[in-house]
Scaffold this motif. Sequence first.
Motif, PDB file in Angstrom:
ATOM      1  N   LEU A 250       0.512  -1.060  -0.118  1.00  0.00           N
ATOM      2  CA  LEU A 250       0.078  -0.172  -0.113  1.00  0.00           C
ATOM      3  C   LEU A 250       0.606   1.029   0.254  1.00  0.00           C
ATOM      4  CD1 LEU A 250      -3.182  -1.413   3.153  1.00  0.00           C
ATOM      5  CD2 LEU A 250      -3.123  -0.611   0.173  1.00  0.00           C
ATOM      6  N   GLY A 251       1.703   1.397   1.252  1.00  0.00           N
ATOM      7  CA  GLY A 251       3.092   2.677   0.526  1.00  0.00           C
ATOM      8  C   GLY A 251       3.878   3.006  -0.395  1.00  0.00           C
ATOM      9  N   ASP A 252       4.110   1.586  -1.084  1.00  0.00           N
ATOM     10  CA  ASP A 252       4.368   2.218  -2.721  1.00  0.00           C
ATOM     11  C   ASP A 252       3.496   2.733  -3.218  1.00  0.00           C
ATOM     12  OD1 ASP A 252       6.907   1.050  -4.079  1.00  0.00           O
ATOM     13  OD2 ASP A 252       5.763  -0.373  -5.377  1.00  0.00           O
ATOM     14  N   ALA A 253       2.731   1.996  -3.288  1.00  0.00           N
ATOM     15  CA  ALA A 253       1.200   2.308  -4.182  1.00  0.00           C
ATOM     16  C   ALA A 253       0.615   3.578  -4.217  1.00  0.00           C
ATOM     17  CB  ALA A 253      -0.174   1.210  -4.116  1.00  0.00           C
ATOM     18  N   TYR A 254       0.853   4.320  -3.067  1.00  0.00           N
ATOM     19  CA  TYR A 254       0.940   5.507  -2.465  1.00  0.00           C
ATOM     20  C   TYR A 254       1.694   6.257  -2.968  1.00  0.00           C
ATOM     21  CZ  TYR A 254      -3.641   4.516   0.374  1.00  0.00           C
ATOM     22  OH  TYR A 254      -5.007   3.939   0.369  1.00  0.00           O
ATOM     23  N   LYS A 255       3.096   5.668  -3.082  1.00  0.00           N
ATOM     24  CA  LYS A 255       4.281   6.817  -3.392  1.00  0.00           C
ATOM     25  C   LYS A 255       4.449   6.515  -4.625  1.00  0.00           C
ATOM     26  CE  LYS A 255       9.237   6.279  -3.646  1.00  0.00           C
ATOM     27  NZ  LYS A 255       9.841   5.030  -3.987  1.00  0.00           N
ATOM     28  N   GLU A 256       3.410   6.021  -5.186  1.00  0.00           N
ATOM     29  CA  GLU A 256       3.369   6.163  -6.713  1.00  0.00           C
ATOM     30  C   GLU A 256       2.940   6.941  -7.214  1.00  0.00           C
ATOM     31  OE1 GLU A 256       2.769   3.181 -10.502  1.00  0.00           O
ATOM     32  OE2 GLU A 256       3.089   2.301  -8.880  1.00  0.00           O
ATOM     33  N   LYS A 257       1.187   7.331  -5.679  1.00  0.00           N
ATOM     34  CA  LYS A 257       0.342   7.793  -6.745  1.00  0.00           C
ATOM     35  C   LYS A 257       0.586   9.335  -6.063  1.00  0.00           C
ATOM     36  CE  LYS A 257      -3.634   7.392  -6.406  1.00  0.00           C
ATOM     37  NZ  LYS A 257      -5.022   7.198  -5.355  1.00  0.00           N
ATOM     38  N   LYS A 258       1.447   9.490  -5.456  1.00  0.00           N
ATOM     39  CA  LYS A 258       2.608  10.498  -4.785  1.00  0.00           C
ATOM     40  C   LYS A 258       1.572  11.441  -3.595  1.00  0.00           C
ATOM     41  CE  LYS A 258       4.549  12.418  -8.930  1.00  0.00           C
ATOM     42  NZ  LYS A 258       6.594  11.673  -8.900  1.00  0.00           N
ATOM     43  N   ASP A 259       0.474  10.722  -3.003  1.00  0.00           N
ATOM     44  CA  ASP A 259       0.195  10.720  -1.644  1.00  0.00           C
ATOM     45  C   ASP A 259       0.896  10.052  -0.738  1.00  0.00           C
ATOM     46  OD1 ASP A 259      -1.378  11.030   0.154  1.00  0.00           O
ATOM     47  OD2 ASP A 259      -3.313   9.787  -0.877  1.00  0.00           O
ATOM     48  N   LEU A 294      10.461   9.326   2.316  1.00  0.00           N
ATOM     49  CA  LEU A 294      11.519  10.654   3.165  1.00  0.00           C
ATOM     50  C   LEU A 294      12.745  12.042   1.541  1.00  0.00           C
ATOM     51  CD1 LEU A 294      11.864   9.925   6.401  1.00  0.00           C
ATOM     52  CD2 LEU A 294      10.169  11.806   5.546  1.00  0.00           C
ATOM     53  N   GLY A 295      13.082  11.390   1.253  1.00  0.00           N
ATOM     54  CA  GLY A 295      13.946  11.094   0.545  1.00  0.00           C
ATOM     55  C   GLY A 295      12.897  11.723  -1.015  1.00  0.00           C
ATOM     56  N   ALA A 296      12.207  11.308  -1.262  1.00  0.00           N
ATOM     57  CA  ALA A 296      10.853  11.440  -2.319  1.00  0.00           C
ATOM     58  C   ALA A 296      10.682  12.783  -2.472  1.00  0.00           C
ATOM     59  CB  ALA A 296      10.508  10.242  -2.895  1.00  0.00           C
ATOM     60  N   GLU A 297      10.103  12.465  -0.708  1.00  0.00           N
ATOM     61  CA  GLU A 297       9.224  13.978  -0.792  1.00  0.00           C
ATOM     62  C   GLU A 297      10.258  14.837  -0.218  1.00  0.00           C
ATOM     63  OE1 GLU A 297       5.451  13.412   2.296  1.00  0.00           O
ATOM     64  OE2 GLU A 297       7.550  12.108   3.358  1.00  0.00           O
ATOM     65  N   GLY A 298      11.385  15.470  -0.409  1.00  0.00           N
ATOM     66  CA  GLY A 298      12.505  16.332  -0.589  1.00  0.00           C
ATOM     67  C   GLY A 298      13.163  15.819   1.396  1.00  0.00           C
ATOM     68  N   LYS A 299      12.975  15.281   1.911  1.00  0.00           N
ATOM     69  CA  LYS A 299      13.223  15.563   3.598  1.00  0.00           C
ATOM     70  C   LYS A 299      14.666  14.448   3.154  1.00  0.00           C
ATOM     71  CE  LYS A 299       8.869  15.586   4.927  1.00  0.00           C
ATOM     72  NZ  LYS A 299       7.313  15.289   5.390  1.00  0.00           N
ATOM     73  N   HIS A 300      15.710  15.047   2.697  1.00  0.00           N
ATOM     74  CA  HIS A 300      16.912  14.161   3.079  1.00  0.00           C
ATOM     75  C   HIS A 300      17.463  13.437   4.097  1.00  0.00           C
ATOM     76  CE1 HIS A 300      16.436  14.511  -1.823  1.00  0.00           C
ATOM     77  NE2 HIS A 300      16.666  15.287  -1.116  1.00  0.00           N
ATOM     78  N   GLU A 301      17.269  14.793   5.442  1.00  0.00           N
ATOM     79  CA  GLU A 301      18.142  13.882   6.019  1.00  0.00           C
ATOM     80  C   GLU A 301      17.085  12.884   6.965  1.00  0.00           C
ATOM     81  OE1 GLU A 301      21.329  15.105   7.717  1.00  0.00           O
ATOM     82  OE2 GLU A 301      21.088  16.247   5.492  1.00  0.00           O
ATOM     83  N   GLU A 302      15.915  13.463   7.440  1.00  0.00           N
ATOM     84  CA  GLU A 302      15.073  12.494   7.676  1.00  0.00           C
ATOM     85  C   GLU A 302      15.308  11.608   7.506  1.00  0.00           C
ATOM     86  OE1 GLU A 302      10.690  12.440  10.009  1.00  0.00           O
ATOM     87  OE2 GLU A 302      11.177  14.310   8.729  1.00  0.00           O
ATOM     88  N   GLY A 303      15.024  10.718   5.698  1.00  0.00           N
ATOM     89  CA  GLY A 303      15.383   9.617   5.242  1.00  0.00           C
ATOM     90  C   GLY A 303      16.634   9.041   5.473  1.00  0.00           C
ATOM     91  N   TYR A 334      21.669  11.023  -2.002  1.00  0.00           N
ATOM     92  CA  TYR A 334      22.769  11.704  -2.432  1.00  0.00           C
ATOM     93  C   TYR A 334      23.317  12.613  -3.574  1.00  0.00           C
ATOM     94  CZ  TYR A 334      25.115  10.211   2.702  1.00  0.00           C
ATOM     95  OH  TYR A 334      25.283  10.476   3.454  1.00  0.00           O
ATOM     96  N   LYS A 335      22.890  12.138  -4.376  1.00  0.00           N
ATOM     97  CA  LYS A 335      22.809  12.708  -5.712  1.00  0.00           C
ATOM     98  C   LYS A 335      21.603  13.614  -5.711  1.00  0.00           C
ATOM     99  CE  LYS A 335      22.751  10.591 -10.432  1.00  0.00           C
ATOM    100  NZ  LYS A 335      22.672   9.501 -11.307  1.00  0.00           N
ATOM    101  N   THR A 336      20.174  12.880  -5.333  1.00  0.00           N
ATOM    102  CA  THR A 336      19.797  14.499  -5.792  1.00  0.00           C
ATOM    103  C   THR A 336      20.057  15.123  -5.054  1.00  0.00           C
ATOM    104  OG1 THR A 336      18.559  12.221  -5.845  1.00  0.00           O
ATOM    105  CG2 THR A 336      16.980  13.887  -5.613  1.00  0.00           C
ATOM    106  N   SER A 337      20.130  15.480  -3.653  1.00  0.00           N
ATOM    107  CA  SER A 337      20.668  16.384  -3.471  1.00  0.00           C
ATOM    108  C   SER A 337      21.746  17.623  -3.517  1.00  0.00           C
ATOM    109  CB  SER A 337      20.874  16.211  -1.090  1.00  0.00           C
ATOM    110  OG  SER A 337      21.996  15.413  -1.579  1.00  0.00           O
ATOM    111  N   GLY A 338      22.622  16.771  -4.621  1.00  0.00           N
ATOM    112  CA  GLY A 338      24.202  16.914  -5.119  1.00  0.00           C
ATOM    113  C   GLY A 338      25.346  17.181  -4.402  1.00  0.00           C
ATOM    114  N   ASP A 339      25.218  16.067  -3.579  1.00  0.00           N
ATOM    115  CA  ASP A 339      26.542  15.711  -2.600  1.00  0.00           C
ATOM    116  C   ASP A 339      27.029  14.673  -3.488  1.00  0.00           C
ATOM    117  OD1 ASP A 339      28.293  15.481  -1.330  1.00  0.00           O
ATOM    118  OD2 ASP A 339      27.086  15.313   0.328  1.00  0.00           O
TER     119      ASP A 339
END
Length: 648
Positions: A250-259, A294-303, A334-339
């Motif tokens: 369910l988590g994977d499906a909602y993630k794909e829906k961006k929910d 969390l990384g997909a949400e941009g919350k890199h540190e927490e992720g 790290y790549k997504t965040s530019g490091d």
Amino acid sequence: MSIKGVCIICLLFLFSQLHAQDSLQVYRKLEQIRHLPSDTAKVSAFLKEGKSNAKYFDKQKIENIFWQEGLTLAHQLRFHKGVAAIYNETGTNKRNKSLYLLAEDLHEKALKAAEEAKDTQLIVFALNNVGVDCRRQDKLQKAFDYHVKALKLAESIGDIRNICVATNSIGNIQLSTELYDEAISHFEKAQALEEKSNNPLGVAINLGNLGYAYQGKHKLDLAIQYYKRSLAVNQKLDNPTGMAICYNALGDAYKEKKDYAQAMECLQKALEANGKVDDKVHVAESYLNIGKLLGAEGKHEEGRKYIQQSMEVSTFWGFKSMLLEAWKALAQDYKTSGDFKRSLEAADKSLLYKDSILDEKSAMAIAQMQAIYEVDRKDNHIRILEHDKLVNDLRTKRNVIITFLLAGFLLMAVVGGILYIRHRNLESKKQTLQLELKSLRSQMNPHFIFNSLSSIHRYIWSNNQEEASDYLTKFSRLMRLILDNTQHTFVTLNKELESLKLYLDLESLRCNGIFECRFLIDTNINEEEVLIPPMILQPYVENAIWHGLVHKQPSEKGLLDIEILLMKRSLICTITDNGIGRKKAMEIKERKGRVHNSVGMKVTEGRIDLIRKINNKEANVTITDLEDEMGNPTGTRVSIILPAEFVF
């Protein structure tokens, strides 16, 4: 020593005591089974105890000795069902340890044994097992072929359990190859059968599989519905593993829906459910999935914190595959965040784990191939022992058979020799008797001719020449018949009766018709098929005429009855006259001074006695004097019993 150290020592001691107790129980049970008679029941006992103690042998990392000894015995007994059952259990045990190559080999051996046993249900079970082994090794086409065979056979015998397994497995193969519509069709069939069989766990699995298929088709709302239905069944079953799988899906499906909010809620619940599961790899997976979200949400540190937690769990439990995935996820983050520097370092780490995993897989493959070789070597050794035992048994049987044959041959030779000597003696005796019989037959001709010539002489002196000529003509015919008949041991009854009737005609002419003759022949007798010794009745008929009937008063008519009957295997000939009887006839002979015994009667009695000896059958003559109520003689009856002989 610290308290902590003492506690550790106590725990180790307690563990060793428990282990020793378990070992004692296992080997005590093993000894009990070893003392059972070596039959199929003993194989079943080995199989059952092997299942019960499988966890013990897995913990000790040693082979299951119950299954090993059971397999050896099953091979020796040629108990193919037992061989198949043990190979199936052993293969499944190896598959649960991810030893798929070894599991495939063992399940293929189970399949071969099941085919030798001609047990369709065992064949289906083994086919499905090999199919699962191949699917775990990504041998999808081979796995598909095995499951299709299993499905067809299971449907032919109505084996619902294996129909469900085969159908679900085919669906999973199609899911892996992105044939989503075909996969959905098979999952729906499997789900319907599981519902009909009242198997809720099977229903939950197929509902989850349908969710994966619809997610593959990007029908996310429909996929989420199936995941939720599967989750509801798992919750009802209180199955934490199933619930964790459903929450992750369910988590994977909602993630794909961006929910992302719903996705996080589901993944947190998956993490909570995984806490109740013994296999901690699912906990590491949940941490990793939350970190990715969390990384997909941009919350890199927490992720990255969650990814780090996944690594800690994986490092503690040695989950190298999960560590590979965690480092890859961290490199991507790290790549997504530019490091890029840290991304490269993380990627290098993932490659190290990838190489390590490949090395382990290679080592494991080599170990499995070695194990397969050892199994094959043991099987071949067992087969060689079986072959040697079979050869020895056959050699022993051959020796026993040869001994019996020789004994039988010697016995037959002895018995045959005795029978041959006896037969030779009997043949010799028979030839002697037949020569005597021929000699007696030859004596009949001059005797009869002498009597007949005497009769002709008297007839010529007492009658005219014309009647004498007629008499001589009939006499010559009679002589021809008699000379012809007496050349043979037996003649047909009609020929003997023909000569006897001609003789009676002559005697009737000679005696001026003072007697009447009647022939009574059994209706069951075919005169052309029944055989009789020639001239066997004539002497008794002659005696009845000249010693019984000719001495009757002129006013009394003489009667001569000749009756022939066939009873079972005997021919009964009866000659009855109403003459003066043997006593008066003897008195007349004494008055005339001509007391002598009839040569024809003596010769005939001798012939009948020889016939009885030669044929070893009943043959005799009985003479009965007939009297009236006052004791006066009324005639004589002669009964001749001869063995019945036939032309065919």
